[in-house]
Design an enzyme around this catalytic site. Sequence first.
Site, mmCIF file in Angstrom:
data_model
loop_
_atom_site.group_PDB
_atom_site.id
_atom_site.type_symbol
_atom_site.label_atom_id
_atom_site.label_comp_id
_atom_site.label_asym_id
_atom_site.label_seq_id
_atom_site.Cartn_x
_atom_site.Cartn_y
_atom_site.Cartn_z
ATOM 1 N N LYS A 54 0.903 -1.071 0.188
ATOM 2 C CA LYS A 54 0.056 0.475 0.040
ATOM 3 C C LYS A 54 0.888 1.571 0.274
ATOM 4 C CE LYS A 54 -3.969 -2.653 1.501
ATOM 5 N NZ LYS A 54 -4.637 -2.894 3.630
ATOM 6 N N GLN A 98 -4.884 -1.778 9.153
ATOM 7 C CA GLN A 98 -4.842 -2.479 8.552
ATOM 8 C C GLN A 98 -5.502 -4.298 9.439
ATOM 9 O OE1 GLN A 98 -3.523 -3.508 5.645
ATOM 10 N NE2 GLN A 98 -3.706 -5.523 6.223
ATOM 11 N N ASP A 121 -11.318 2.351 3.761
ATOM 12 C CA ASP A 121 -12.042 0.914 3.398
ATOM 13 C C ASP A 121 -13.385 0.343 3.319
ATOM 14 O OD1 ASP A 121 -10.017 -1.048 3.053
ATOM 15 O OD2 ASP A 121 -9.715 -1.579 5.270
#
Length: 294
Positions: A54, A98, A121
């Site tokens: 990422k 994460q 997200d």
Amino acid sequence: MTAHIIDGKAIAADLRARVAGEVARVKREHGLLPGLAVVLVGNDPASEVYVRSKHRETQAAGMASFEHKLPANVSQSDLLILIDRLNVDSAVHGILVQLPLPKHLHTETIINAIDPAKDVDGLHPNNAGRLAGGFAALAPCTPLGCIILTKSVHPSLEGMNAIVIGRSNLVGRPLLQLLLNENATVTIAHSRSRDLAKLCAQADLVYAAVGKPEMVRGDWIKPGATVIDVGINRLPREDGKTRLVGDVAFAEAKEVAGAITPVPGGVGQMTVACLLVNTLRAACAIAGLPKPGV
Ligand code: NAP
């Protein structure tokens, strides 16, 4: 006749290039530098690999990338303090924590603490609710990638019969909503569904997001259907290493399907590319600019 193999790698590369073009434009025209903050708790090797990729892709797209690595035993209150800080940081337009988090941290509380405008997200209940209501929302990256891959084969999904196998908040449920937004007719299946093979046989579009290696067999697939395999399963190899397989028995399904994504090289490639899209969209929305061209 064997299926057209949908090249997730090439489609993701094209998307990343288009994001980079739009990032350069908003920088040039509006002085806006989109920024993504990724928070990693602990040192799970798979999560570290994802976070590194990422970081690399965010920088390659010309955006600012901020990495926050916290020890595995970080307290919930310290993590919430960091999220609050990122929520008010004007250089940060996207915040990604994460997952999975260590057991002592309450994932729902952490996700709910993220400013929904920066929730790249797409897991915050505000975004999930807006998506379910058919309103503009930041949607989770993997389902977004599934839609882009499908549209590389079928520019319009209107009236198509789709089955989504799996109902997680990360993949199955948001994918159902995105398919409805595309005017597909959607069946969503899960571990309690009956006669999955029969349900699949009616579908023009099959999405497998289960986490069970090669569960979807070739003889479940309607001839000519498009198959999008979200599953990532690691199986042991004879040499002690692991190999990746999806939730679809690829060798069988490609003999029946019209188009199919491979694993690796399919959906997995799209997830980070769609994270870049969401970060750019969030940055433009926060800055009051029109939606970017990706
Ligand atoms: P998850 O949260 O474990 O959800 C799995 C879903 O599959 C659940 O809804 C479960 O049903 C359903 N299921 C389990 N066994 C089933 C069966 N025998 N028949 C029908 N449905 C069944 O998993 P996830 O996070 O959605 O991930 C799914 C897969 O996608 C995993 O392999 C994961 O690694 C992969 N993934 C890939 C990406 C990517 O970037 N490519 C991103 C995310 C996830 P219940 O709800 O009834 O339990």
